[in-house]
Design an enzyme around this catalytic site. Structure first.
Site, short mmCIF file in Angstrom:
data_model
loop_
_atom_site.label_atom_id
_atom_site.label_comp_id
_atom_site.label_asym_id
_atom_site.label_seq_id
_atom_site.Cartn_x
_atom_site.Cartn_y
_atom_site.Cartn_z
N ASP A 81 0.83 -1.12 -0.37
CA ASP A 81 0.76 -0.22 -0.10
C ASP A 81 0.71 1.77 0.47
OD1 ASP A 81 -1.88 2.25 1.11
OD2 ASP A 81 -3.25 0.41 0.92
N SER A 83 -7.01 4.40 -1.50
CA SER A 83 -6.48 2.98 -1.44
C SER A 83 -8.07 2.26 -1.74
CB SER A 83 -6.09 2.11 -0.23
OG SER A 83 -4.86 2.93 0.28
N ASP A 142 -0.80 -0.29 -4.60
CA ASP A 142 -2.75 0.76 -5.02
C ASP A 142 -2.43 2.37 -5.34
OD1 ASP A 142 -1.39 1.16 -3.26
OD2 ASP A 142 -3.86 0.91 -1.71
N HIS A 163 -1.24 11.24 -1.17
CA HIS A 163 -1.42 10.14 -2.45
C HIS A 163 -1.09 10.81 -3.43
CE1 HIS A 163 -4.29 6.83 -0.36
NE2 HIS A 163 -3.56 7.39 -0.02
#
Length: 502
Positions: A43, A87, A311, A408
């Protein structure tokens, strides 16, 4: 005439490919399907995270040894956040082949449930497992065995996961399975652990208990919330990701029909959110050790596909930063514990120098750095993470470890594979293609439908593809072979996908 038709058909394939439209190729004779699929998801693990782990190790990672590798695009189908996924959306794309909005747990943009690879594997009689260092109800594991419009509905997700009867569930998140009066977060008075035992699960809560289980359904909760960062983990009580992976494979591999297993290194993402480079590196290495367990299992057989991907990328991590041509990993290596979970809680305005010395190995804290830390304490009421954030920033600046975001990013992430159909996971693909390729590899879907942004034709060496000209199947059907970007007919005439006759 036959050679003309052969060239014409290859030309059509090439034009379709270059137009980047969706493709459907029916495999007439393919390699035997993979009996087992083990999917690893790091992740938040981008290329910078892998590089950092490799530098920490001082040697190649297990992940570096995969022959077949490529890149993956991760964008969601979200009207507000078009390019940067969370995610839940990314996991849904991998688990179902369908892009959706951020926060969605295996539902489409209309909030309708979408079937997952785990559910399909179960219907085919395969054993299934989910292993994670986060809560088992957290976004990535949840998308494989739950459907919900909101990733934060973890109490409901816990019920859904339990109802899916996954054979092996290992991770954290006990708080969502027990009622409030027992220290949990459930408000419906249900004790899902008691219910799980009635369903035939063996429930374990520490490493020794887990190691004793050799068969049957297994449910392991090793912390109330997420598991510890690798550098904080008590190895006597809390199993490593490699320990859990090994146990899951041991149990699932007893199923004669094979198994599907997803393993998540979830705390790589958490460490990157907090800009804790040392914690990132240690969790990447723990993830790599788990990959080795699966790879060793697969190498002893020829029926297991191992896939490693991420991801999304978290933090915009770079080796080197702040305008300097340098990186100082030795500063990160001196750090004893994670900043957010351990070190920050030990800091007070009066012991900053002592804690930096004892836990970070920093003996020469400057006056400017002291002022920054003291100011962070003043902001703590408004921002509870202020102290941890400033501590991490000081360490990163000293180490010249760069970051562009606390969230992210939309950059591509790595993918690598070993085993049956591994050669399909090369070039650039979309995250939805991972689901489609897993389906193909397990023989669950004879049609390959690649995403519109994919940059490669995923047909396999030595597979024979039958293409039919009109309705004259018996007279003019041609068997073509694809190998390294070229198609050849049964007479040995070869054509490249650039339309040039070789």
């Amino acid at each position: 005439m036959k050679k003309f038709l052969s060239f014409f058909i290859v030309l059509v394939i090439a034009v379709s490919f270059l137009a980047a439209t969706s493709h459907i190729y029916t495999v007439a004779e393919a390699a035997p399907p993979a009996k087992n699929v083990i999917l690893f998801i790091g992740d938040g693990m981008g290329y910078g995270h892998l590089t950092l782990g490799r530098i920490f190790k001082g040697n190649a990672l297990t992940m570096d040894g995969f022959t077949y590798n490529g890149t993956v695009s991760t964008y969601p189908n979200d009207p507000a956040e078009k390019w940067v996924t969370d995610s839940a959306a990314a996991g849904t794309a991998i688990a179902t082949g369908v892009k959706t909005y951020n926060a969605a747990i295996s539902v489409d943009v209309n909030k309708k449930p979408v079937e997952t690879i785990l559910e399909i594997a179960q219907k085919k009689g395969k054993a299934t497992g989910l292993v994670t260092t986060t809560r088992i109800t957290h976004a990535t594991p949840a998308v494989f065995a739950a459907h919900n419009a909101d990733r934060n509905a973890e109490n409901k997700i816990a019920v859904d996961i339990l109802n899916h009867k996954v054979d092996v569930l290992l991770g954290g998140g006990k708080q969502h399975f027990i009622p409030k009066e027992q220290g949990g977060k459930r408000e419906d008075d249900r004790n899902l652990i008691t219910e799980a035992k009635k369903m035939g699960y063996t429930v374990v809560e520490n490493k020794d208990e887990m190691l004793k289980v050799t068969e049957g359904k297994l449910l392991g909760f090793f912390k109330m919330s997420h598991l510890s960062y690798e550098m904080d983990r008590d190895p006597k009580r809390e199993p490593s990701l490699a320990d859990m992976t090994k146990k899951a494979i041991e149990i699932l591999s007893k199923d004669k029909d094979g198994f599907f297993l997803m393993v998540e290194g979830g705390r790589i993402d958490h460490a990157a959110h907090t800009h804790d480079g040392a914690a990132v590196a240690r969790d990447v290495l723990a993830f790599d050790e788990a990959v080795k367990i699966a790879l060793d299992f697969a190498k002893d057989r020829k029926n297991t596909l191992v896939i490693v991907t991420a991801d999304h990328e978290t933090g915009g991590l770079s080796i080197g930063g702040y305008g300097q041509y340098n990186f100082k990993p030795e500063i990160l290596k001196r750090q004893k514990n994670s900043i957010a979970d351990v070190i920050a809680s030990k800091l007070t305005p009066d012991n900053i120098k002592q804690v930096f010395s004892q836990y970070l190995g920093i003996e020469d804290l400057t006056i400017d750095e002291m002022i920054l830390m003291l100011n962070a304490f003043k902001e703590k009421d408004k921002n509870p993470s202020a102290v941890a954030n400033m501590c991490a920033d000081i360490v990163s600046r000293r180490a010249l470890l760069g970051w562009t975001s606390t969230a992210h990013t939309g950059t591509d992430v790595p993918i690598m594979a070993y085993g049956p159909y591994a050669e399909a996971f090369t070039g650039h693909i979309d995250n939805t293609d991972i689901f489609k390729l897993m389906m193909q590899a397990m023989g669950l879907d004879k049609n390959i439908k690649m995403g519109s942004l994919s940059g490669s034709l995923f047909l396999y060496p030595s597979h024979r593809i039958k293409l039919f000209w009109g309705k004259k199947e018996s007279n003019e059907a041609l068997t073509l072979h694809l190998h390294k970007g070229c198609v050849s007919d049964t007479d040995g005439q070869t054509y490249s996908l650039s339309n040039k006759n070789k």
